[in-house]
Every structure is written in C-alpha cells, then in structure tokens.
Design a protein around this motif. Structure first.
Motif, PDB file in Angstrom:
ATOM      1  N   ALA A 119       0.959  -1.365  -0.345  1.00  0.00           N
ATOM      2  CA  ALA A 119       0.040   0.287  -0.304  1.00  0.00           C
ATOM      3  C   ALA A 119       0.942   1.569  -0.143  1.00  0.00           C
ATOM      4  N   ARG A 120       1.853   1.204   1.215  1.00  0.00           N
ATOM      5  CA  ARG A 120       2.956   2.738   0.657  1.00  0.00           C
ATOM      6  C   ARG A 120       3.562   2.927  -0.339  1.00  0.00           C
ATOM      7  N   SER A 121       4.006   1.483  -1.527  1.00  0.00           N
ATOM      8  CA  SER A 121       3.892   2.292  -2.750  1.00  0.00           C
ATOM      9  C   SER A 121       3.043   2.023  -3.881  1.00  0.00           C
ATOM     10  N   ASN A 122       2.205   1.344  -3.182  1.00  0.00           N
ATOM     11  CA  ASN A 122       0.611   1.627  -4.587  1.00  0.00           C
ATOM     12  C   ASN A 122       1.369   0.836  -5.599  1.00  0.00           C
ATOM     13  N   VAL A 123       1.727  -1.012  -4.667  1.00  0.00           N
ATOM     14  CA  VAL A 123       1.604  -2.082  -5.827  1.00  0.00           C
ATOM     15  C   VAL A 123       0.829  -2.750  -6.421  1.00  0.00           C
ATOM     16  N   ASN A 124       0.191  -2.914  -6.990  1.00  0.00           N
ATOM     17  CA  ASN A 124      -0.821  -4.090  -6.934  1.00  0.00           C
ATOM     18  C   ASN A 124      -1.919  -4.076  -5.774  1.00  0.00           C
ATOM     19  N   VAL A 125      -2.098  -3.138  -5.506  1.00  0.00           N
ATOM     20  CA  VAL A 125      -3.603  -2.430  -4.527  1.00  0.00           C
ATOM     21  C   VAL A 125      -4.546  -2.956  -6.111  1.00  0.00           C
ATOM     22  N   ASP A 126      -4.681  -2.279  -6.865  1.00  0.00           N
ATOM     23  CA  ASP A 126      -5.444  -1.867  -7.616  1.00  0.00           C
ATOM     24  C   ASP A 126      -6.057  -3.378  -8.439  1.00  0.00           C
ATOM     25  N   LEU A 127      -4.567  -4.214  -8.917  1.00  0.00           N
ATOM     26  CA  LEU A 127      -5.347  -5.780  -9.082  1.00  0.00           C
ATOM     27  C   LEU A 127      -5.253  -7.039  -8.115  1.00  0.00           C
ATOM     28  N   ALA A 128      -5.534  -6.224  -6.882  1.00  0.00           N
ATOM     29  CA  ALA A 128      -6.214  -7.334  -6.073  1.00  0.00           C
ATOM     30  C   ALA A 128      -7.509  -7.305  -5.640  1.00  0.00           C
ATOM     31  N   PHE A 129      -7.701  -6.327  -5.792  1.00  0.00           N
ATOM     32  CA  PHE A 129      -9.253  -5.523  -5.964  1.00  0.00           C
ATOM     33  C   PHE A 129     -10.179  -6.720  -7.377  1.00  0.00           C
ATOM     34  N   GLY A 130      -9.500  -5.777  -8.505  1.00  0.00           N
ATOM     35  CA  GLY A 130      -9.346  -6.464  -9.702  1.00  0.00           C
ATOM     36  C   GLY A 130      -9.700  -7.658  -9.669  1.00  0.00           C
ATOM     37  N   THR A 131      -8.595  -8.452  -9.700  1.00  0.00           N
ATOM     38  CA  THR A 131      -8.322 -10.405  -9.493  1.00  0.00           C
ATOM     39  C   THR A 131      -9.715 -10.862  -9.028  1.00  0.00           C
ATOM     40  N   LEU A 132     -10.255 -10.043  -7.402  1.00  0.00           N
ATOM     41  CA  LEU A 132     -11.758 -10.673  -6.723  1.00  0.00           C
ATOM     42  C   LEU A 132     -12.676 -10.476  -7.391  1.00  0.00           C
ATOM     43  N   LEU A 133     -13.035  -9.030  -8.177  1.00  0.00           N
ATOM     44  CA  LEU A 133     -14.176  -8.862  -9.471  1.00  0.00           C
ATOM     45  C   LEU A 133     -14.321  -9.861 -10.122  1.00  0.00           C
ATOM     46  N   GLN A 134     -13.167 -10.881 -11.134  1.00  0.00           N
ATOM     47  CA  GLN A 134     -13.114 -11.325 -11.915  1.00  0.00           C
ATOM     48  C   GLN A 134     -13.197 -12.816 -11.535  1.00  0.00           C
ATOM     49  N   LEU A 135     -12.873 -12.732 -10.344  1.00  0.00           N
ATOM     50  CA  LEU A 135     -13.764 -13.874  -9.504  1.00  0.00           C
ATOM     51  C   LEU A 135     -15.451 -13.960  -9.300  1.00  0.00           C
ATOM     52  N   VAL A 136     -15.446 -12.238  -8.746  1.00  0.00           N
ATOM     53  CA  VAL A 136     -17.027 -12.726  -8.584  1.00  0.00           C
ATOM     54  C   VAL A 136     -18.021 -12.809 -10.112  1.00  0.00           C
ATOM     55  N   ASP A 137     -17.284 -11.699 -11.160  1.00  0.00           N
ATOM     56  CA  ASP A 137     -18.075 -11.536 -12.156  1.00  0.00           C
ATOM     57  C   ASP A 137     -17.416 -12.919 -13.784  1.00  0.00           C
ATOM     58  N   LYS A 138     -17.670 -13.826 -13.769  1.00  0.00           N
ATOM     59  CA  LYS A 138     -16.301 -14.347 -14.880  1.00  0.00           C
ATOM     60  C   LYS A 138     -16.748 -13.561 -16.477  1.00  0.00           C
ATOM     61  N   SER A 139     -17.383 -13.183 -16.435  1.00  0.00           N
ATOM     62  CA  SER A 139     -17.190 -12.065 -18.344  1.00  0.00           C
ATOM     63  C   SER A 139     -16.507 -11.312 -17.695  1.00  0.00           C
ATOM     64  N   ARG A 140     -15.575 -11.174 -16.629  1.00  0.00           N
ATOM     65  CA  ARG A 140     -14.614 -10.350 -16.866  1.00  0.00           C
ATOM     66  C   ARG A 140     -13.187 -10.742 -17.879  1.00  0.00           C
TER      67      ARG A 140
END
Length: 700
Positions: A110-131
């Motif tokens: 979080a300090r370096s803002n590395v892969n933070v968006d990726l973590a949420f994006g990965t979960l969102l893809q699991l929730v919405d398989k169409s992504r």
C-alpha cells in the motif's frame, strides 16, 4: 445471503492520501449488522513485525479461511507490506494458498501502491466471470513496471510544470487550477498523489528563484570591477588595504550611490531587492562574499601589473634614449640585443616594445633631419655654383657628400642614405625655387601660417582693396608686358575677341576688360604698371627669345623694387603674373632644341618670380600668339587671385593698409618655435580695437 461483520464501529478508508492523516478527513465507521458480501480479500502481513510470530499469524489466517470458506464466496489471498517483506514469509504464504485449493495470491504494497488495484481486480473477476482475467505479477516485477510508469508520468508532469510556470513568484493554488485538466497532471496525481505533485512544483519554483538570483549575482559581480575602477582607480590609495577597509573608503566616495545600494534587508538575495525592476546598483552586502573578495584582489593585481608595465615601458624608453647603439634608421632586429633584458620580456610583449621603438625611431629621424637641414643651411656656399636647372651631377653630389661627410649631423643619417640624398636635392630645389611648397618646414612654413591666420581673421567686406573704385570684381585691369611689339599686338588680338564695348565673357559672366600694353622701361612713368586711373589686377608677360625673357624678368623685378617703399607695396607685390612663350614673329617656330631651351628658361624664371607658366601654343605664324582657351585661363586665374586678395584685404589688419601711419616689418624664420598667431595676434587685435593712445592710424 447477508454476512454479519465483526468489525463494527471501525473506520472506513477510501483514499491512500488519508493514511496516517485520519484526523484531517471526515471519519466514517463501518456499519453494525449484516451486509451483503460478494467476496473476500484475505490479507497476510509478510513484514517482520515486532513481538509477532508469523507462524501464529498463519494459523490465524488458516482458521479465518475455514470460516470464510463456509460462505462459498470468492476469496483472494493478499500479501501486504511486500516492500518490507521477508522472503520466507512470502514463500510460506504461497505454500498455504497452494494447499487450499490453489487460491490466487497477489503480492501488494500500500505504501508503494503496488498491485493494490490488481488485488481488487482479481477478486472482481472471480465475482463476475464475464470480466477478463488479469495477469498477476510478482511484487518486484510489478514494482519495476510501476516505477517505469511513474518515471514516465513524472517526466511528463515536470515538462508541463516547466511550460506553465515561468516565474519563481507563482503560487501552487493558481498553477494547480491551470493544470487540473491536463492529462500529464492527472496521471501523475493518480500515481503519486497531490502532495508529491506540489512538491515537484515547489522544487521547480525554487530552482527558478535560484537561477534568477544567480543571474543577478553574476550581473552584480560583472559590474563590480567597473565600480572599483571608477571609485578607486589609484593603486596608492588601496595598495595596503583589505576589502573591509576599502568598503569604508568606498562609502565616502562622491559617486558611491551611483554604483552601490545599501539595503535594509540583508542578505540581498533574501529580500525584495531580488525582484526589483530597477536593480542595477550593486548591493553593498555582496562585498562580503568570497567572489567579491576575489574580484577585489584581481583589481589590486591589475593595478599592480599596470604600474609594473608602466615602469617597464619607462625603463625601456630610458634605455633607448641613453643607449649609444640606437641611431636613426637602425632596424629593431639589430637594436634588440643591445637594449632588451629578461625583465622586459617578463612584463610586456615584444610587439609593445616594437611600437615604443618605432615611435622613438620616428622622433630620432625627425630630429636628425632637422639637424641635417641646419647643416645644409650652414654650408650654403656648396650650392652656389650649380646650373640653373638645379640638378646636380654625380660628381657635384660626391663633392657635397665629401665636404659634409665629417660632420656628425651627416653621419647620423648613415642608415638612411636615400632620405639624406632626397633632403639634399630638396634643399637645392628650395635654394633656386624658394616657395612655400618647397620650404623644408612645409607645412609649417611661415608664409602658409600667415595666410591661414589672415584667412581666419577676415572680417566684414570692405571697399575694394585694389583701389580701382569699383565695389565689385566685374572689371578686370590687365597689364600686358612684352618687347618688340609683342604686348601691343597681343592686346589687339584680345580686343578682337571682346564685344563692341570691351566686354569679355569668363565662366559665363560678362566682365569689362581694360588692357595696358607695356614695352619700354617700367621705371618711366609712361610705362608704369600703376597709374592714378589704372590699378592692375594682373600682368601677362610675353617672350619669344632670351632677350625678351630677360626684359620681362628685369621689368618685374624693377617694378617690385619701385614699390618697396610705397604704401601700395602689398597689392603690387601680390600682383598675379602669367608668363607665356609665344611664336616668333614672321617665320614659323623655332627649332626643337631652341624651343625646348626657351621653355626650360621660362619655367626657371616663372619659378623665381612665383608666377604661372603657360606652355607655348602650337600652330603657324605670330598672328595667333595665344589661343582663346589660354586667354580665358589667364583671366580666370586673375579672378581667383582677386578674390583671394579681397579676402586678405578684408581682414582687420590690412583693410586700411593704404592709410597706415606706421608700418612694422617683421622677419620670421620657418621652423621657429614661436607661433605666428602669438606674434601677430596682438597687432591684429590692437588694430581692430583702435585704442585712443594710437590715434586714428592703423597698424601695418
């Protein structure tokens, strides 16, 4: 189904800018009760924490996973604080995820803002398989990629700041409003935040200010040597003083405020003086800087060097003046070894010494020529026996050089033999043709100086100085002097060219022409140049033989002698003369040898009498002694001479010459140090002022 949260009343965070600054933002708490949950991020801290055992944390995470698994919701394992992560902890966390149905793991910071968006994006893809499924990068690879992205965004943002911000007086609030719509600004703020964007702006403004200060400082330092040169130009005044003492000396100078300004706010670069529109004067506190100290030392050294160079120039010049080896005309290459030493080469370049030597040589040569001219005057008897053409033979030149050879003034020009011979020839020419043009002192001939003096003192127009009673020069009185009928016959030819009322056109203007032919003894009143009713403006002298030439020369000399004691001597002695060789009477031209001899003799007489010589006319018999062009030339010369005489006569010293009570005759020597205007000035001034003690008479 709804899931009850166990984190009730804890704070919610929405922006990374709020981390650590919770009190500066609106505080929102997590709601109490059940919420709809679509998925879970299971976070594992892989940093080395104090008083914390990673294995126990992993057990807690394992139990938490078992509880979350019952919800049948998607789950992503997130490794946090990877920027401080321990390699073993990261490895164990991956092993845990692999043992639990191959869970997806995202390494973040979080300090370096590395892969933070990726973590949420990965979960969102699991929730919405169409992504589309995002590629999960390890922390260090993602960090490298993000660093490159940030560096590129930073470069673009700095370019934007450089384009927008040109003054160090710009404010962030104003500039940020200008840039808020620019993609370069938006991208950088998204990656690094507003504070870092502001920090880069402040760095740019600071750099602009430092550059502005440095430009001002360089300008002041560039002006400081000029100020020192103007206020303390003398070495004796500051030679032993430090800059601190010189500052007090500068303040006492009259022009101090022209060069310096004393500021209330110091140092000068910390106050408003930096931005003053008219700030050319040097801040006085700048003299406390090391650079100013160096410039002052350079000024001192410059003055010392100039003094030493002046001493070297003086010593070198003294060497030239005292050295017996330096003679007129000696080349520098020969003289250098006698007068140069190592000290001279140390302080001055050779070109400087060559310049000094050239000036010294010029003075030596001029003095040697003057002394040689005096020597020639002392031995004037050497030149009495020369032919009339004043061209000595080689034998005669040898005799002259032999007689003068023992004289030191002759030997002084040993290296300038060509110039020495030229001086001898010039002297011979002067002896036989003494004019102001051939005078050895030309252009400082006394005749020339007197003419210049009288010309500058010309006053208002007076009556006609020639005494013919006419107010202008529309009348020409011409004496024609010749023997055996030459004068009368030429007068008849000229009258034939005139109009019925004796008018003649010269330079497009009509003049009344009065002719007086004279063929006898000019000492007789009947043959006098001047009569009570005829004041001559010029004389045309004719000859066609040696006898007639002798008659002309003797007549002119007799006429001048006759006027020496008269008050009209000035006008008679300045009477313009023209000497003309005409064809012989009744029988063609003389032979070539005789004609050439007559021409040479006529030129000699013309030079002695200081008159104009006209070349003989071509053509047949005597009937055309002069052509119309030559007659016009003679008359034009008379008109020019009349104008010059009018100018001389209009001066205050000569305008009443015919009525003087006292005439002063002066003999001035060409080359004398006494100036002509110093000698004649009082006389001319006294004449114009007409003091009462002198009565009404003039001064001549």
């Amino acid at each position: 189904a709804a899931t009850k949260l166990a984190s009730a009343e804890k704070l919610m965070y929405f922006c990374t800018d709020q981390l650590g600054l919770e009190q500066d933002f609106e505080q929102k708490q997590m709601p109490e009760g059940k919420l709809l949950v679509d998925g879970f991020l299971l976070c594992v801290d892989v940093s080395r924490g104090m008083n914390r055992n990673f294995d126990e944390q992993l057990k807690f995470v394992s139990n938490l996973y078992n509880q979350l698994g019952k919800t049948k919701k998607p789950l992503v394992v997130v490794l946090t604080k990877c920027d401080e992560g321990v390699e073993r902890y990261i490895r164990d966390a991956h092993a845990f995820a692999l043992s639990k149905k191959n869970l997806q793991v995202v390494e973040t910071s979080a300090r370096s803002n590395v892969n933070v968006d990726l973590a949420f994006g990965t979960l969102l893809q699991l929730v919405d398989k169409s992504r589309a499924k995002a590629k999960i990068l390890p922390y260090f690879e993602a960090l490298k990629q993000q660093s490159q992205q940030i560096a590129a965004a930073k470069d673009r943002y700095e370019w934007l700041v450089g384009r927008v911000v040109k003054s160090h007086n710009e404010l962030w609030a104003n500039v940020s409003r200008k840039m808020v719509t620019c993609p370069e600004y938006q991208d950088y703020v998204y990656l690094e935040g507003t504070q870092k964007a502001k920090k880069l702006f402040l760095q740019h403004v600071h750099r602009l200010k430092q550059e502005h200060i440095e430009r001002r400082r360089k300008a002041y330092l560039a002006r400081l040597p000029q100020a020192l040169e103007a206020l303390v130009p003398e070495l004796e005044e500051i030679d032993q003083l430090s800059l601190g003492k010189v500052k007090k000396l500068l303040e006492a100078k009259q022009d101090f405020l022209k060069w310096f300004v004393v500021l209330e706010e110091t140092p000068w670069d910390a106050g408003g003086h930096v931005d003053a529109a008219e700030a050319e004067r040097i801040p006085f506190d700048l003299l406390e800087s090391q650079a100013a100290e160096q410039l002052y030392e350079a000024h001192l050294e410059k003055l010392r060097t100039e003094r030493k160079r002046a001493e070297m120039r003086k010593a070198f010049k003294e060497n030239l003046e005292t050295s017996p080896f330096i003679t007129p005309g000696k080349p520098w290459e020969e003289a250098r070894s006698f007068i140069m030493n190592e000290d001279f080469y140390m302080w001055l370049e050779e070109v400087t010494y060559l310049e000094i030597y050239s000036r010294h040589q010029k003075q030596l040569i001029e003095k040697a020529k003057e002394d040689f001219q005096e020597l020639l005057l002392e031995y004037s008897e050497l030149f009495y026996e020369l032919e009339l053409d004043a061209k000595p033979s080689k034998e005669k030149m040898g005799v002259i050089q032999e007689v003068l050879g023992e004289e030191q003034r002759f030997k002084a020009l040993q290296k300038l033999q060509a110039e020495r011979d030229a001086l001898i020839l010039k002297h011979i020419h002067f002896v036989y043709h003494p004019t102001k043009e051939t005078c050895p002192s030309c252009p400082h001939c006394v005749d020339t100086k007197v003419e210049q003096l009288l010309g500058t003192r010309s006053g208002r127009p007076q009556k006609n100085p020639l005494g013919d009673g006419s107010p202008s020069i529309d009348r020409i009185n011409l004496v024609i002097l010749g023997k055996d009928g030459l004068a009368r016959e030429l007068a008849n030819e000229i009258r034939a060219l005139c109009t019925n009322d004796d008018k003649y056109v010269v330079e497009g203007k009509m003049y009344e022409l009065a002719l007086r032919p004279i063929e006898g003894n000019v000492r007789l009143p009947v043959n006098a140049f001047q009569t009570p009713t005829f004041q001559p403006h010029g004389c045309l002298c004719l000859y066609n033989s040696k006898e007639s030439l002798s008659y002309v020369a003797e007549s002119i000399e007799k006429s001048r002698e006759a006027t020496l004691g008269r008050r009209d001597n000035h006008s008679a002695s300045h009477l313009p003369l023209s000497l003309v060789l005409v064809n012989k009477r009744g029988g063609g031209d003389a032979s070539g040898e005789t004609l050439q001899s007559l021409v040479q003799q006529g030129q000699q007489v013309a030079s002695r009498l200081q008159c104009l010589f006209l070349e003989p006319t071509g053509g047949g018999g005597y009937g055309r002694g002069l052509n119309e062009k030559q007659i016009s030339q003679v008359l034009k010369g008379l008109l020019d001479s009349k104008r010059n005489l009018n100018l001389l006569a209009s001066s205050s010293a000569l305008k009443d010459l015919a009525e003087v009570d006292l005439r002063v005759v002066m003999c001035l020597m060409c080359g004398d140090l006494l100036k002509v205007d110093e000698l004649l000035g009082p006389i001319l001034q006294a004449h114009s002022s007409r003091p009462a003690s002198w009565g009404g008479g003039g001064v001549g």
